[in-house]
Every structure is written in structure tokens, then in C-alpha cells.
Design an enzyme around this catalytic site. Sequence first.
Site, PDB file in Angstrom:
ATOM      1  N   GLN A   1       9.771   6.111 -11.441  1.00 31.33           N
ATOM      2  CA  GLN A   1       8.374   6.368 -11.067  1.00 31.33           C
ATOM      3  C   GLN A   1       8.378   7.215  -9.795  1.00 31.33           C
ATOM      4  OE1 GLN A   1       6.435   2.633 -10.414  1.00 31.33           O
ATOM      5  NE2 GLN A   1       4.559   3.517  -9.649  1.00 31.33           N
ATOM      6  N   GLY A   2       8.082   8.505  -9.928  1.00 25.88           N
ATOM      7  CA  GLY A   2       8.132   9.425  -8.781  1.00 25.88           C
ATOM      8  C   GLY A   2       6.751   9.628  -8.178  1.00 25.88           C
TER       9      GLY A   2
ATOM     10  N   SER B   1       5.836   8.174  -4.475  1.00 26.92           N
ATOM     11  CA  SER B   1       5.872   8.252  -3.006  1.00 26.92           C
ATOM     12  C   SER B   1       6.611   9.500  -2.531  1.00 26.92           C
ATOM     13  CB  SER B   1       6.572   7.031  -2.428  1.00 26.92           C
ATOM     14  OG  SER B   1       5.941   5.857  -2.859  1.00 26.92           O
TER      15      SER B   1
ATOM     16  N   SER C   1      12.860   4.286  -7.192  1.00 22.71           N
ATOM     17  CA  SER C   1      13.807   3.258  -7.632  1.00 22.71           C
ATOM     18  C   SER C   1      14.576   3.719  -8.861  1.00 22.71           C
ATOM     19  CB  SER C   1      13.066   1.952  -7.966  1.00 22.71           C
ATOM     20  OG  SER C   1      12.482   1.417  -6.812  1.00 22.71           O
TER      21      SER C   1
ATOM     22  N   GLU D   1       1.688  -3.200 -12.689  1.00 20.64           N
ATOM     23  CA  GLU D   1       2.569  -3.455 -11.544  1.00 20.64           C
ATOM     24  C   GLU D   1       2.205  -4.768 -10.862  1.00 20.64           C
ATOM     25  OE1 GLU D   1       4.595   0.050  -8.865  1.00 20.64           O
ATOM     26  OE2 GLU D   1       2.456  -0.225  -8.743  1.00 20.64           O
TER      27      GLU D   1
ATOM     28  N   GLU E   1      -0.715  -4.800   4.373  1.00 19.96           N
ATOM     29  CA  GLU E   1      -1.836  -4.382   5.228  1.00 19.96           C
ATOM     30  C   GLU E   1      -2.872  -3.652   4.368  1.00 19.96           C
ATOM     31  OE1 GLU E   1       1.329  -3.847   5.906  1.00 19.96           O
ATOM     32  OE2 GLU E   1       1.711  -4.936   7.775  1.00 19.96           O
TER      33      GLU E   1
HETATM   34  C1  LIG Z   1      12.153  -1.604  -2.652  1.00 22.42           C
HETATM   35  C2  LIG Z   1      11.163  -0.489  -2.800  1.00 22.42           C
HETATM   36  C3  LIG Z   1      11.091   0.190  -4.009  1.00 22.42           C
HETATM   37  C4  LIG Z   1      10.170   1.253  -4.134  1.00 22.42           C
HETATM   38  N1  LIG Z   1      10.149   1.939  -5.335  1.00 22.42           N
HETATM   39  C5  LIG Z   1       9.328   2.990  -5.467  1.00 22.42           C
HETATM   40  C6  LIG Z   1       9.335   3.769  -6.666  1.00 22.42           C
HETATM   41  O1  LIG Z   1      10.072   3.489  -7.605  1.00 22.42           O
HETATM   42  N2  LIG Z   1       8.520   4.853  -6.753  1.00 22.42           N
HETATM   43  C7  LIG Z   1       7.687   5.202  -5.722  1.00 22.42           C
HETATM   44  O2  LIG Z   1       6.962   6.175  -5.880  1.00 22.42           O
HETATM   45  N3  LIG Z   1       7.654   4.494  -4.562  1.00 22.42           N
HETATM   46  C8  LIG Z   1       8.462   3.410  -4.408  1.00 22.42           C
HETATM   47  N4  LIG Z   1       8.454   2.700  -3.236  1.00 22.42           N
HETATM   48  C9  LIG Z   1       7.646   3.170  -2.124  1.00 22.42           C
HETATM   49  C10 LIG Z   1       6.438   2.299  -1.794  1.00 22.42           C
HETATM   50  O3  LIG Z   1       5.430   2.447  -2.763  1.00 22.42           O
HETATM   51  C11 LIG Z   1       5.955   2.723  -0.398  1.00 22.42           C
HETATM   52  O4  LIG Z   1       6.995   2.379   0.513  1.00 22.42           O
HETATM   53  C12 LIG Z   1       4.683   2.051   0.013  1.00 22.42           C
HETATM   54  O5  LIG Z   1       3.606   2.493  -0.767  1.00 22.42           O
HETATM   55  C13 LIG Z   1       4.366   2.306   1.503  1.00 22.42           C
HETATM   56  O6  LIG Z   1       4.398   3.646   1.797  1.00 22.42           O
HETATM   57  P1  LIG Z   1       5.263   4.203   3.022  1.00 22.42           P
HETATM   58  O7  LIG Z   1       6.653   3.658   2.898  1.00 22.42           O
HETATM   59  O8  LIG Z   1       5.097   5.689   3.053  1.00 22.42           O
HETATM   60  O9  LIG Z   1       4.647   3.558   4.319  1.00 22.42           O
HETATM   61  P2  LIG Z   1       3.306   4.035   5.077  1.00 22.42           P
HETATM   62  O10 LIG Z   1       2.237   4.261   4.085  1.00 22.42           O
HETATM   63  O11 LIG Z   1       3.673   5.153   5.985  1.00 22.42           O
HETATM   64  O12 LIG Z   1       2.958   2.758   5.917  1.00 22.42           O
HETATM   65  C14 LIG Z   1       3.657   2.433   7.150  1.00 22.42           C
HETATM   66  C15 LIG Z   1       2.971   1.217   7.762  1.00 22.42           C
HETATM   67  O13 LIG Z   1       1.605   1.529   8.072  1.00 22.42           O
HETATM   68  C16 LIG Z   1       0.735   0.617   7.425  1.00 22.42           C
HETATM   69  N5  LIG Z   1      -0.468   1.315   6.983  1.00 22.42           N
HETATM   70  C17 LIG Z   1      -0.561   2.477   6.311  1.00 22.42           C
HETATM   71  N6  LIG Z   1      -1.833   2.792   6.066  1.00 22.42           N
HETATM   72  C18 LIG Z   1      -2.585   1.795   6.574  1.00 22.42           C
HETATM   73  C19 LIG Z   1      -3.985   1.536   6.626  1.00 22.42           C
HETATM   74  N7  LIG Z   1      -4.870   2.366   6.074  1.00 22.42           N
HETATM   75  N8  LIG Z   1      -4.413   0.391   7.218  1.00 22.42           N
HETATM   76  C20 LIG Z   1      -3.529  -0.480   7.772  1.00 22.42           C
HETATM   77  N9  LIG Z   1      -2.173  -0.275   7.758  1.00 22.42           N
HETATM   78  C21 LIG Z   1      -1.720   0.838   7.166  1.00 22.42           C
HETATM   79  C22 LIG Z   1       1.502   0.094   6.241  1.00 22.42           C
HETATM   80  O14 LIG Z   1       1.034  -1.184   5.831  1.00 22.42           O
HETATM   81  C23 LIG Z   1       2.922   0.036   6.790  1.00 22.42           C
HETATM   82  O15 LIG Z   1       3.112  -1.151   7.525  1.00 22.42           O
HETATM   83  C24 LIG Z   1       9.343   1.623  -3.067  1.00 22.42           C
HETATM   84  C25 LIG Z   1       9.431   0.929  -1.855  1.00 22.42           C
HETATM   85  C26 LIG Z   1      10.329  -0.112  -1.714  1.00 22.42           C
HETATM   86  C27 LIG Z   1      10.398  -0.833  -0.394  1.00 22.42           C
END
Ligand SMILES: Cc1cc2nc3c(=O)[nH]c(=O)nc-3n(C[C@H](O)[C@H](O)[C@H](O)COP(=O)(O)OP(=O)(O)OC[C@H]3O[C@@H](n4cnc5c(N)ncnc54)[C@H](O)[C@@H]3O)c2cc1C
Length: 385
Positions: free
Chosen positions: A130-131, A133, A166, A249, A368
Site C-alpha cells: 500500500q503506497g 505515505s 510495508s 483497515e 492524536e
Molecule cells: C509499522 C508501520 C507500518 C506502516 N505501513 C504503511 C504502509 O504500508 N503504507 C503506507 O502508506 N504507510 C504506512 N505507514 C505509515 C503511517 O500511515 C504513517 O506513519 C502515519 O499515517 C503517520 O504519518 P507520519 O509518520 O508522516 O507522521 P506525521 O503525520 O508527520 O505525524 C507526526 C506527529 O504529529 C502528530 N500530528 C500530525 N497531525 C496532527 C494533527 N492534525 N493534530 C494533532 N497531532 C497531529 C501525529 O499524531 C504524530 O504524533 C506505516 C507506519 C508504521 C509505523
Amino acid sequence: MSSPPEPVTDLAHYRAALHAWLDAHHEELALRSEPPGTLDDRIAQMQHAKRVLFEAGWMQLGWPERVGGRGGSPMLRTELGAALAARDLADPGLFSLVEVLAPTLIDFAPPALAAEVVPRLLSGAELWCQGFSEPDAGSDLASLRCRAAPRGASTWVINGQKVWTSLAQYSDRCVLLTRTGPPESRHRGITAFFVDMDTPGISVRPIEMINGEQEFCEVFFDDVVVPADRILGEVDRGWAVAMSILPYERSSCFWQRVAYLYRRLQRLVDAAPDGGRTAEVVGEAYVQLFALRARSRATQHRLADTGTLGAETSIDKVLVATADQTLYDAVRRVLPEGIALDDGAAAEAWRREYLYSRAATIYGGTLEVQRNIIARRLLELGSDE
Ligand SMILES: Cc1cc2nc3c(=O)[nH]c(=O)nc-3n(C[C@H](O)[C@H](O)[C@H](O)COP(=O)(O)OP(=O)(O)OC[C@H]3O[C@@H](n4cnc5c(N)ncnc54)[C@H](O)[C@@H]3O)c2cc1C
């Protein structure tokens, strides 16, 4: 090889037949490597389990006949995943990937493509990723920038980067979100593609997680040419594809995870010393799991009855992440040597899972952000504006 009952009329009947079959075929499905095993081992185990279950006819239950399924309620397939997890026969996180991506193809791909590829996913012949992020687009997915541009009438060219994808290094295909409108078009200018991962121009770089495993990856797209008939849904309407994935999901996958967490709780109870704070700590984890299971059960039924779920699944996400971390915190508190110092195989498995549980509040939408959704959309406590 024997087959599942036909027709499958009710869940109780199905469960009884499934468990009888699993008892009889335990050897075929038993773990093929010593726990904790590597990620390679677990992927191989999962694909093997799918092959065995597909050949026996179980994997096709709950999927529509037009994609090679045998029909019936979607609850049949989540029950299957939960039964495997409860018997330690397949990693529920990995197993439930089918649950997330197959419905997308069924709902949005050209019918002939869905009929061709969904059976390959169900039978373990393929793995998909799933691409979504990107480095600057996680919680704020609508800001994604990986770009797709038309070239002629029948192809598109993709350039950009994804991250945290992933199992990309194991995957044959990717459900990919791209920017096709202007940068400021946000959710109105996104298009979803179904991309073959062996297309020239795709490179995959695994990232090591805190538990030492390389479960997710960076994926780079450098002039990747994709046929126009690989568009899922309509051009600039990919947001609908992304949103359609959420119910799966946050429902079917969680049911499988809950089954697994119960199993781990039982293991903890078996291994925990009597006395001290054991009962209190384990009891806290049990109460959270029980509440989660009750909630998740209601969600499964709602999805099966209505076919749609909405913002209320953010509650399920908060409950599953909290219960997951509470359980593994209990492991750390009750078996301190097991997490920190012991080098035995059982301790290694606990340690790996404890570290992985820290991600529960991030993947599939951070806590959050879920709490924002609950506050604004369910409790009507203000808005983003
Ligand atoms: C084990 C694992 C597997 C994953 N697998 C996939 C996958 O297969 N495909 C894929 O596409 N993605 C995948 N992801 C990515 C995942 O969907 C993202 O990590 C997640 O959506 C958070 O985005 P970010 O990491 O960019 O953090 P950010 O969005 O940058 O957030 C950073 C921090 O800021 C907080 N924050 C952000 N916006 C707000 C707001 N509006 N209000 C309050 N707090 C806020 C967040 O809660 C977090 O604490 C995976 C992640 C993990 C950990």
C-alpha cells in the site's frame, strides 16, 4: 483434500466446520520455522498457509464469485484470519493485508483485472503493498506529491517517493496514490494506480525498525511507465479509493489482531509468576482487550450488514492501539527479564512484539489524529477552520 461446507449458512456452523478442518490439517499449516523466526520466515509461512487454505477452498469464502470467490458474508474471511491467529498459524498483521487491499481492487479496478489478480492474492501466489505515505504526507495524506502525468492516450509516467511502505520488498504489486492535479488540489487531485513492482524505474530500500526487522521501505519511482488501464477508479478521484480502505483497515484487520492479542495474553498468564502485582497488571490488559473485542464485534456486524463504516472506526483504532500497548506493557512489568535480558527464543519473541507494539499508535492513522476525528466529527467539539 476435504472442502468447507457448502452452502455456508451461519457463522456457528462455519466456525465448527473450520475448527474441525484446522484440527485435521494442523500438520500442513504448522509453523515451518522455530519461533520467533525472521520476517522472511513469517512471510513464507503466511503464503504457505494461504496456498493450503486456497486449495482446500477456505480462502475463497466471503469473497464475491466474480473474483474467483465462493460468496457468503465477509465475516467468514475475518473469522478465518482470527482462527489462524488464535492457533499461532499465521501472523495476523501480515495475513490481514489481503483484507485491506483486495476490496479496493474489487471495487475500483476494471472487472477483468480484478478477476485476474484477486485470486493470486488470495492463493498466496502474490503479495501486494500500500503506497500511500510520503516523507511529508502521513497524517496529512492529501498533501502527497508523488506525481503521475499522462503520456499519450494509454500510459502514465510516475515520479516521486513513498515511505513506510510495508513489505514493499516482497511485493508483486502496489496500490499507489499519486498527484495528478495541481499541488494545491489536495484530495481533489489524487489518482490511484495498481502498479507492478517489477516495472523498470521502481527501487525499494528497506528501513530497519526498532525491533531489528525490515518490515517497511522507502520506494522510489523514476519515470515509471504504467498503462492507463491500471488506474483504480477515476482520474483525480483517488481519494475515494483511499477512503474506501479505511473501513477494512479498522474492522476486519482488528478482529484478527484481537484474536492474536488474546492468545498472547494467555501466554503471559501461563508464564507469569504468581503473586505480586501480576493479577492487577494482567487484569488491566484483559479488561482493555475485552472492551476492544466487544467494540470490534459490533463493528464487524455493522460492516457485514451495511457495507459501510465511517468516522466511528476511529474509536476502534484508539481501543486497539491502547489495548495492544497495555498488553505488552504488562509483559514488560510481569516478566521483566523476558523483555530486557533473556536471550531465549520465547523472550526474543516477546521483545520483538513489545517493540513493535510501540508503532500501534502510529500505523493506520496516529492516535492524536483519531482523537481529533472523534472530537470533531463524533462529538462535534469544534472544527479545523
Ligand atoms: C509499522 C508501520 C507500518 C506502516 N505501513 C504503511 C504502509 O504500508 N503504507 C503506507 O502508506 N504507510 C504506512 N505507514 C505509515 C503511517 O500511515 C504513517 O506513519 C502515519 O499515517 C503517520 O504519518 P507520519 O509518520 O508522516 O507522521 P506525521 O503525520 O508527520 O505525524 C507526526 C506527529 O504529529 C502528530 N500530528 C500530525 N497531525 C496532527 C494533527 N492534525 N493534530 C494533532 N497531532 C497531529 C501525529 O499524531 C504524530 O504524533 C506505516 C507506519 C508504521 C509505523
